[in-house]
Write a protein that holds these residues in place. Structure first.
Motif, PDB file in Angstrom:
ATOM      1  N   HIS A  26       0.850  -1.201   0.000  1.00  0.00           N
ATOM      2  CA  HIS A  26       0.000   0.000   0.000  1.00  0.00           C
ATOM      3  C   HIS A  26       0.883   1.249   0.000  1.00  0.00           C
ATOM      4  N   PHE A  27       1.950   1.225   0.773  1.00  0.00           N
ATOM      5  CA  PHE A  27       2.908   2.332   0.807  1.00  0.00           C
ATOM      6  C   PHE A  27       3.524   2.548  -0.588  1.00  0.00           C
ATOM      7  N   PHE A  28       3.893   1.465  -1.258  1.00  0.00           N
ATOM      8  CA  PHE A  28       4.451   1.575  -2.610  1.00  0.00           C
ATOM      9  C   PHE A  28       3.425   2.217  -3.554  1.00  0.00           C
ATOM     10  N   LYS A  29       2.186   1.754  -3.450  1.00  0.00           N
ATOM     11  CA  LYS A  29       1.123   2.302  -4.311  1.00  0.00           C
ATOM     12  C   LYS A  29       0.952   3.801  -4.082  1.00  0.00           C
ATOM     13  N   GLN A  30       0.901   4.206  -2.813  1.00  0.00           N
ATOM     14  CA  GLN A  30       0.710   5.628  -2.493  1.00  0.00           C
ATOM     15  C   GLN A  30       1.900   6.459  -2.969  1.00  0.00           C
ATOM     16  N   THR A  31       3.105   5.937  -2.826  1.00  0.00           N
ATOM     17  CA  THR A  31       4.319   6.640  -3.278  1.00  0.00           C
ATOM     18  C   THR A  31       4.249   6.893  -4.782  1.00  0.00           C
ATOM     19  N   ILE A  32       3.891   5.863  -5.529  1.00  0.00           N
ATOM     20  CA  ILE A  32       3.805   5.988  -6.995  1.00  0.00           C
ATOM     21  C   ILE A  32       2.687   6.938  -7.395  1.00  0.00           C
ATOM     22  N   LEU A  33       1.560   6.843  -6.704  1.00  0.00           N
ATOM     23  CA  LEU A  33       0.439   7.758  -6.987  1.00  0.00           C
ATOM     24  C   LEU A  33       0.863   9.214  -6.832  1.00  0.00           C
ATOM     25  N   GLU A  34       1.561   9.511  -5.756  1.00  0.00           N
ATOM     26  CA  GLU A  34       2.019  10.890  -5.511  1.00  0.00           C
ATOM     27  C   GLU A  34       2.930  11.378  -6.628  1.00  0.00           C
ATOM     28  N   ILE A  35       3.860  10.535  -7.051  1.00  0.00           N
ATOM     29  CA  ILE A  35       4.798  10.914  -8.117  1.00  0.00           C
ATOM     30  C   ILE A  35       4.045  11.175  -9.422  1.00  0.00           C
ATOM     31  N   LEU A  36       3.149  10.264  -9.778  1.00  0.00           N
ATOM     32  CA  LEU A  36       2.422  10.400 -11.042  1.00  0.00           C
ATOM     33  C   LEU A  36       1.488  11.600 -11.037  1.00  0.00           C
ATOM     34  N   LYS A  37       0.873  11.866  -9.876  1.00  0.00           N
ATOM     35  CA  LYS A  37      -0.007  13.043  -9.765  1.00  0.00           C
ATOM     36  C   LYS A  37       0.780  14.334  -9.945  1.00  0.00           C
ATOM     37  N   LYS A  38       1.964  14.397  -9.327  1.00  0.00           N
ATOM     38  CA  LYS A  38       2.814  15.589  -9.449  1.00  0.00           C
ATOM     39  C   LYS A  38       3.214  15.846 -10.888  1.00  0.00           C
ATOM     40  N   SER A  39       3.431  14.771 -11.637  1.00  0.00           N
ATOM     41  CA  SER A  39       3.858  14.928 -13.030  1.00  0.00           C
ATOM     42  C   SER A  39       2.681  15.194 -13.968  1.00  0.00           C
ATOM     43  N   GLY A  40       1.461  15.166 -13.413  1.00  0.00           N
ATOM     44  CA  GLY A  40       0.271  15.483 -14.207  1.00  0.00           C
ATOM     45  C   GLY A  40      -0.195  14.356 -15.115  1.00  0.00           C
ATOM     46  N   GLU A  41       0.311  13.149 -14.871  1.00  0.00           N
ATOM     47  CA  GLU A  41      -0.098  12.023 -15.716  1.00  0.00           C
ATOM     48  C   GLU A  41      -1.465  11.492 -15.296  1.00  0.00           C
ATOM     49  N   GLU A  42      -2.153  10.864 -16.231  1.00  0.00           N
ATOM     50  CA  GLU A  42      -3.458  10.267 -15.940  1.00  0.00           C
ATOM     51  C   GLU A  42      -3.261   8.940 -15.213  1.00  0.00           C
ATOM     52  N   ILE A  43      -4.109   8.689 -14.228  1.00  0.00           N
ATOM     53  CA  ILE A  43      -3.962   7.484 -13.406  1.00  0.00           C
ATOM     54  C   ILE A  43      -5.326   6.870 -13.111  1.00  0.00           C
ATOM     55  N   VAL A  44      -5.392   5.555 -13.235  1.00  0.00           N
ATOM     56  CA  VAL A  44      -6.542   4.782 -12.755  1.00  0.00           C
ATOM     57  C   VAL A  44      -5.974   3.695 -11.858  1.00  0.00           C
ATOM     58  N   VAL A  45      -6.575   3.506 -10.681  1.00  0.00           N
ATOM     59  CA  VAL A  45      -6.151   2.450  -9.766  1.00  0.00           C
ATOM     60  C   VAL A  45      -7.245   1.398  -9.688  1.00  0.00           C
ATOM     61  N   ARG A  46      -6.850   0.148  -9.864  1.00  0.00           N
ATOM     62  CA  ARG A  46      -7.766  -0.977  -9.682  1.00  0.00           C
ATOM     63  C   ARG A  46      -7.242  -1.791  -8.492  1.00  0.00           C
ATOM     64  N   ASP A  47      -7.810  -1.516  -7.322  1.00  0.00           N
ATOM     65  CA  ASP A  47      -7.475  -2.233  -6.098  1.00  0.00           C
ATOM     66  C   ASP A  47      -8.368  -3.476  -6.076  1.00  0.00           C
ATOM     67  N   LEU A  48      -7.785  -4.624  -6.388  1.00  0.00           N
ATOM     68  CA  LEU A  48      -8.582  -5.830  -6.610  1.00  0.00           C
ATOM     69  C   LEU A  48      -9.343  -6.288  -5.377  1.00  0.00           C
ATOM     70  N   ASN A  49      -8.781  -6.061  -4.190  1.00  0.00           N
ATOM     71  CA  ASN A  49      -9.506  -6.400  -2.970  1.00  0.00           C
ATOM     72  C   ASN A  49     -10.634  -5.411  -2.713  1.00  0.00           C
ATOM     73  N   GLU A  50     -10.365  -4.144  -2.937  1.00  0.00           N
ATOM     74  CA  GLU A  50     -11.367  -3.100  -2.694  1.00  0.00           C
ATOM     75  C   GLU A  50     -12.571  -3.240  -3.622  1.00  0.00           C
ATOM     76  N   ILE A  51     -12.324  -3.570  -4.889  1.00  0.00           N
ATOM     77  CA  ILE A  51     -13.445  -3.710  -5.837  1.00  0.00           C
ATOM     78  C   ILE A  51     -14.063  -5.108  -5.767  1.00  0.00           C
ATOM     79  N   ASN A  52     -13.494  -5.945  -4.876  1.00  0.00           N
ATOM     80  CA  ASN A  52     -14.008  -7.304  -4.681  1.00  0.00           C
ATOM     81  C   ASN A  52     -14.032  -8.082  -6.002  1.00  0.00           C
ATOM     82  N   PHE A  53     -12.920  -8.004  -6.722  1.00  0.00           N
ATOM     83  CA  PHE A  53     -12.831  -8.692  -8.006  1.00  0.00           C
ATOM     84  C   PHE A  53     -12.954 -10.203  -7.799  1.00  0.00           C
ATOM     85  N   ASN A  54     -13.793 -10.819  -8.595  1.00  0.00           N
ATOM     86  CA  ASN A  54     -13.975 -12.274  -8.521  1.00  0.00           C
ATOM     87  C   ASN A  54     -12.846 -12.955  -9.294  1.00  0.00           C
ATOM     88  N   PRO A  55     -11.931 -13.652  -8.590  1.00  0.00           N
ATOM     89  CA  PRO A  55     -10.781 -14.240  -9.270  1.00  0.00           C
ATOM     90  C   PRO A  55     -11.009 -15.633  -9.853  1.00  0.00           C
TER      91      PRO A  55
END
Length: 196
Positions: free
Chosen positions: A17-46
């Motif tokens: 989760h820390f790695f994800k947040q670190t990368i999100l911050e970097i990408l947001k600062k650079s103005g890049e488009e980002i979509v996150v698919r947290d498989l546990n949060e969206i309850n993806f059926n595996p």
């Protein structure tokens, strides 16, 4: 650049989760488009069902799979973040690959020759694991992981691997380790953002 983060870890206090947040911050600062698919949060059926298997043969997928495939089609770069458990992906990530990286979408065979269909897209893989990298090398596990995930899944489907991070001894990481890993991620993603 359009970035898709595919993330699998149930614990919001985890290193992943820390790695994800670190990368999100970097990408947001650079103005890049980002979509996150947290498989546990969206309850993806595996679970790849018999219906899934029949549908894949005919080029038909369920709505939940189609939604994920649309995100992959949209992305220029796909960032996978997950721990190594029992020398492989968590079940939800493996199930995501089983269901979403389907025949006709991620790969196909042309006259018996396999062809990856996700060409033109980059990927970065970020893993944590409990053993040391040295132990993995001595056991041959580093080569096994590279073969089964990098070659057997990502390259097989046409993705260009830009970097595969293995953060070792994660279950006993010191504050120094975590700061170093954060720095490694920042250096890689900030440089990537500058270079395009």
């Amino acid at each position: 650049m359009k970035n898709l983060i595919i993330y699998a870890h149930p614990n919001p206090a985890s290193l992943n989760h820390f790695f994800k947040q670190t990368i999100l911050e970097i990408l947001k600062k650079s103005g890049e488009e980002i979509v996150v698919r947290d498989l546990n949060e969206i309850n993806f059926n595996p679970v790849l069902s018999l219906n899934d298997m029949h549908g894949q043969r005919m080029g038909q997928v369920s709505e939940d799979v189609k939604k994920e495939q649309d995100f992959i089609s949209w992305a220029d770069q796909i960032i996978f973040i997950y721990p190594i458990w029992w020398t492989g992906m968590p079940a939800v990530m493996k199930g995501y690959i089983d269901r979403v990286f389907s025949y006709g979408f991620a790969y196909r065979y042309d006259q018996g020759v396999q062809k990856g269909l996700l060409t033109g897209k980059h990927t970065v893989i970020i893993n944590s694991h409990g053993k040391s990298n040295t132990e993995y090398e001595e056991m041959g596990m580093d080569k096994a992981l590279a073969l089964t995930s990098d070659t057997g899944i990502f390259t097989y489907c046409g993705l260009e691997i830009k970097k595969h991070f293995y953060f070792d001894k994660a279950d006993r990481a010191s504050e120094e380790d975590i700061l170093k890993w954060e720095k490694d991620l920042k250096m890689f993603f900030e440089k990537k953002a500058l270079c395009g």
